[in-house]
Write a protein that holds these residues in place. Structure first.
Motif, mmCIF file in Angstrom:
data_model
loop_
_atom_site.group_PDB
_atom_site.id
_atom_site.type_symbol
_atom_site.label_atom_id
_atom_site.label_comp_id
_atom_site.label_asym_id
_atom_site.label_seq_id
_atom_site.Cartn_x
_atom_site.Cartn_y
_atom_site.Cartn_z
ATOM 1 N N PRO A 57 6.026 7.328 -2.961
ATOM 2 C CA PRO A 57 5.220 6.189 -2.501
ATOM 3 C C PRO A 57 5.905 5.435 -1.362
ATOM 4 C CG PRO A 57 5.439 6.174 -4.894
ATOM 5 C CD PRO A 57 6.363 7.236 -4.391
ATOM 6 N N CYS A 58 7.238 5.487 -1.350
ATOM 7 C CA CYS A 58 8.019 4.818 -0.310
ATOM 8 C C CYS A 58 9.439 5.333 -0.450
ATOM 9 C CB CYS A 58 7.987 3.301 -0.517
ATOM 10 S SG CYS A 58 8.775 2.815 -2.056
ATOM 11 N N GLY A 59 10.353 4.798 0.322
ATOM 12 C CA GLY A 59 11.731 5.268 0.240
ATOM 13 C C GLY A 59 12.474 4.773 -0.985
ATOM 14 N N TYR A 60 11.842 3.896 -1.752
ATOM 15 C CA TYR A 60 12.576 3.242 -2.843
ATOM 16 C C TYR A 60 12.131 3.664 -4.231
ATOM 17 C CZ TYR A 60 13.895 0.994 1.306
ATOM 18 O OH TYR A 60 14.341 0.828 2.582
ATOM 19 N N ARG A 61 10.865 4.069 -4.371
ATOM 20 C CA ARG A 61 10.384 4.468 -5.703
ATOM 21 C C ARG A 61 10.670 5.959 -5.928
ATOM 22 N NH1 ARG A 61 4.447 2.332 -5.648
ATOM 23 N NH2 ARG A 61 4.265 3.861 -7.317
ATOM 24 N N GLY A 62 11.966 6.261 -6.024
ATOM 25 C CA GLY A 62 12.413 7.647 -6.123
ATOM 26 C C GLY A 62 11.977 8.336 -7.410
ATOM 27 N N PHE A 74 -0.261 -1.765 -6.206
ATOM 28 C CA PHE A 74 0.171 -2.662 -7.294
ATOM 29 C C PHE A 74 1.597 -3.182 -7.114
ATOM 30 C CE2 PHE A 74 1.531 1.581 -8.454
ATOM 31 C CZ PHE A 74 2.814 1.384 -8.911
ATOM 32 N N CYS A 75 2.395 -2.509 -6.247
ATOM 33 C CA CYS A 75 3.838 -2.779 -6.241
ATOM 34 C C CYS A 75 4.212 -3.914 -5.279
ATOM 35 C CB CYS A 75 4.563 -1.488 -5.850
ATOM 36 S SG CYS A 75 6.348 -1.634 -5.923
ATOM 37 N N THR A 76 5.125 -4.761 -5.734
ATOM 38 C CA THR A 76 5.685 -5.806 -4.850
ATOM 39 C C THR A 76 7.200 -5.882 -5.073
ATOM 40 O OG1 THR A 76 5.140 -7.433 -6.543
ATOM 41 C CG2 THR A 76 3.610 -7.248 -4.718
ATOM 42 N N GLU A 77 7.775 -4.725 -5.396
ATOM 43 C CA GLU A 77 9.177 -4.675 -5.775
ATOM 44 C C GLU A 77 10.130 -5.033 -4.636
ATOM 45 O OE1 GLU A 77 11.138 -4.003 -8.611
ATOM 46 O OE2 GLU A 77 9.203 -4.695 -9.359
ATOM 47 N N CYS A 78 9.717 -4.771 -3.404
ATOM 48 C CA CYS A 78 10.649 -5.048 -2.304
ATOM 49 C C CYS A 78 9.873 -5.554 -1.090
ATOM 50 C CB CYS A 78 11.443 -3.791 -1.952
ATOM 51 S SG CYS A 78 10.530 -2.630 -0.924
ATOM 52 N N ASP A 79 10.589 -5.837 -0.023
ATOM 53 C CA ASP A 79 9.965 -6.393 1.185
ATOM 54 C C ASP A 79 10.109 -5.420 2.355
ATOM 55 O OD1 ASP A 79 9.693 -8.593 -0.417
ATOM 56 O OD2 ASP A 79 11.308 -9.736 0.512
ATOM 57 N N TRP A 80 10.007 -4.127 2.071
ATOM 58 C CA TRP A 80 10.196 -3.151 3.157
ATOM 59 C C TRP A 80 9.151 -3.412 4.233
ATOM 60 C CZ3 TRP A 80 9.389 2.853 3.035
ATOM 61 C CH2 TRP A 80 10.165 3.435 4.051
ATOM 62 N N GLU A 81 9.606 -3.847 5.392
ATOM 63 C CA GLU A 81 8.668 -4.297 6.428
ATOM 64 C C GLU A 81 7.748 -3.183 6.910
ATOM 65 O OE1 GLU A 81 10.791 -2.717 8.428
ATOM 66 O OE2 GLU A 81 9.558 -2.522 10.216
ATOM 67 N N CYS A 82 8.257 -1.938 6.905
ATOM 68 C CA CYS A 82 7.439 -0.808 7.370
ATOM 69 C C CYS A 82 6.135 -0.712 6.588
ATOM 70 C CB CYS A 82 8.192 0.503 7.189
ATOM 71 S SG CYS A 82 9.605 0.663 8.249
ATOM 72 N N PHE A 83 6.165 -1.158 5.330
ATOM 73 C CA PHE A 83 4.965 -1.053 4.491
ATOM 74 C C PHE A 83 4.342 -2.420 4.207
ATOM 75 C CE2 PHE A 83 5.788 3.257 2.156
ATOM 76 C CZ PHE A 83 5.900 3.890 3.381
ATOM 77 N N ARG A 84 5.172 -3.451 4.063
ATOM 78 C CA ARG A 84 4.613 -4.765 3.707
ATOM 79 C C ARG A 84 3.858 -5.376 4.883
ATOM 80 N NH1 ARG A 84 6.259 -7.009 -1.184
ATOM 81 N NH2 ARG A 84 4.196 -7.938 -1.051
ATOM 82 N N ARG A 137 0.824 -1.217 0.000
ATOM 83 C CA ARG A 137 0.000 0.000 0.000
ATOM 84 C C ARG A 137 0.861 1.272 0.000
ATOM 85 N NH1 ARG A 137 -5.143 -1.032 -0.161
ATOM 86 N NH2 ARG A 137 -5.700 1.111 0.320
ATOM 87 N N GLY A 138 2.179 1.113 -0.215
ATOM 88 C CA GLY A 138 3.046 2.277 -0.409
ATOM 89 C C GLY A 138 2.556 3.048 -1.620
ATOM 90 N N GLY A 139 2.360 4.354 -1.470
ATOM 91 C CA GLY A 139 1.863 5.175 -2.582
ATOM 92 C C GLY A 139 0.365 5.322 -2.574
HETATM 93 S S1 SF4 Z 1 6.855 -2.874 -2.377
HETATM 94 FE FE1 SF4 Z 1 8.680 -1.714 -1.828
HETATM 95 S S2 SF4 Z 1 9.133 -0.496 -3.662
HETATM 96 FE FE2 SF4 Z 1 6.990 -1.137 -3.818
HETATM 97 S S3 SF4 Z 1 5.755 0.518 -2.879
HETATM 98 FE FE3 SF4 Z 1 6.178 -0.993 -1.272
HETATM 99 S S4 SF4 Z 1 8.009 -0.278 -0.228
HETATM 100 FE FE4 SF4 Z 1 7.884 0.755 -2.230
#
Ligand code: SF4
Length: 379
Positions: free
Chosen positions: A277-282, A302-312, A260-262
């Protein structure tokens, strides 16, 4: 964030931060986390913005430290120094206060952080925080130094079995160590490495935090298999339901709940004060946060690019609550296709309640947590 990583360090001034916090309150943001770098390097500014967030009715306010304040535990004024910090934080609107802890081995942690003697300082400081009604959490950034026996990636036969066993044993040691130091809350940050375009400089290319997908899956499994054994001793934030979904993703299954980042979680950088959206989608810049409105955000996760625990982790916990009233058919269909997830999710929610939702202003409730003593292994 490591001192050896070369990039320009920046900080927003408090006037601008307050304008952002005011906008956050106006648009209905419920939680703000002040991260770093090292927020406690700017104690006066930090307390000022923590208080301001409370004043404009942001209910959940978080911050933490790499632990540098716990250096010099053998100096005569150490306890007074910690008492002053605890007292200032006590009077602020803080609900979560984390302290980084990278390993179950004090020497390794101190070497990795470049903070000699800091572990003994944490041990001496925690009772002072507790006396002031603040229960800090140990924040573990998962890395190879957590393993019972650190190992680099190898293509040798049996490597993955040894990797899992070493992580499983190391995580158990870590929880035991955190408890012994006096922590009552623990969290784990999943491995982040080498994200292109990142605005949050928490990632690194270093081998100590770099894992392939198979290794990541085994780390999640090691957590998943170990956490139930410690849930009655420590308030462990890491939800089993989220680990279960991340393991399935790592096995190549279609993600069930995109991040749900973004959509309703965001990151604001300390350079331009822009919203991402998060610290990674610069690349996805939503502009200045003091002007930000939810209508500028992504409409759909829609994004599952990373496993950032703060958001996942919050996504895994919150998404079913969003789906049940809005898309009941979908939620029911999911219940039947993956009953195990719902069982874990219900158990997590019940555990979170027993843990007082990890509010650092409340002491652990041993009676409630004891209900999780004989928590079954979830297979
Ligand atoms: S999965 Fe990672 S890159 Fe994608 S929105 Fe969440 S924190 Fe950002």
């Amino acid at each position: 964030m490591r001192v050896t990583e070369k990039f320009q360090r920046t900080k927003l001034d408090t006037g601008r931060l307050k304008a952002m916090i005011e906008n956050a309150s106006n648009i209905g943001v419920k939680s703000i986390s002040f991260t770093g770098g090292e927020p406690l390097m700017f104690m006066d500014d930090l307390v000022d913005v923590l208080n301001f967030a409370g004043m404009v009715n942001i209910p959940l306010v978080r911050t933490g430290t790499n632990g540098f304040i716990f250096m010099g535990h053998d100096k005569p004024d150490f306890e007074d120094k910690i008492r002053t910090i605890a007292y200032r934080l006590k009077d602020s609107a803080l609900n979560t206060f984390w302290i980084s802890l990278d390993s179950w081995n004090p020497e390794i942690h101190e070497e990795m952080r470049g903070l000699p003697g800091v572990v003994e300082g944490i041990r001496k400081a925690l009772p002072i925080f507790h006396e002031n009604g603040i229960f800090p959490s140990a924040n573990l950034g998962l890395n190879r130094a957590v393993m019972a026996e650190r190992m680099a990636f190898s293509e040798e036969e049996g490597y993955y079995d040894r990797f899992y066993e070493s992580f499983r044993e190391g995580i158990g040691k870590f929880y035991g160590f955190a408890k012994d130091l006096g922590f009552t809350i623990v969290n784990a940050c999943y491995p982040m490495s080498g994200e292109e375009d990142a605005v949050y400089k928490a990632e690194s290319e270093d081998d100590v935090v770099a894992f392939n997908i198979k290794e990541k899956r085994l780390i999640y499994k090691a957590l998943y298999d170990t956490i139930p054994k410690f849930r009655s001793d420590l308030r462990i934030f890491t939800p089993l339901s989220s680990l279960y979904l991340l393991m399935k993703e790592a096995e190549g299954e279609k993600p069930v709940y995109p991040c749900r980042g973004g959509v309703d979680f965001f990151f604001v950088d300390s350079n331009k004060g822009h919203t991402y959206p998060c610290g990674y989608r610069g690349k996805d810049d939503f502009g200045k946060f003091e002007d930000f409105q939810f209508k500028y955000a992504d409409k759909k996760a829609f994004c599952t690019e990373c496993d950032w625990e703060c958001f996942r982790d919050p996504t895994a916990l919150i998404q079913p609550l969003i789906d049940i009233p809005r898309r009941p058919h979908k939620a029911i269909a999911r219940l039947f296709t993956d009953f195990k997830f719902y069982r874990l999710w219900m158990r997590d929610l019940s555990y979170y309640k027993a843990c007082g939702f990890f509010n650092c202003r409340t002491a652990p409730d041993g009676v409630k947590m004891n209900r999780f003593k004989l928590e079954p292994a979830f297979g």
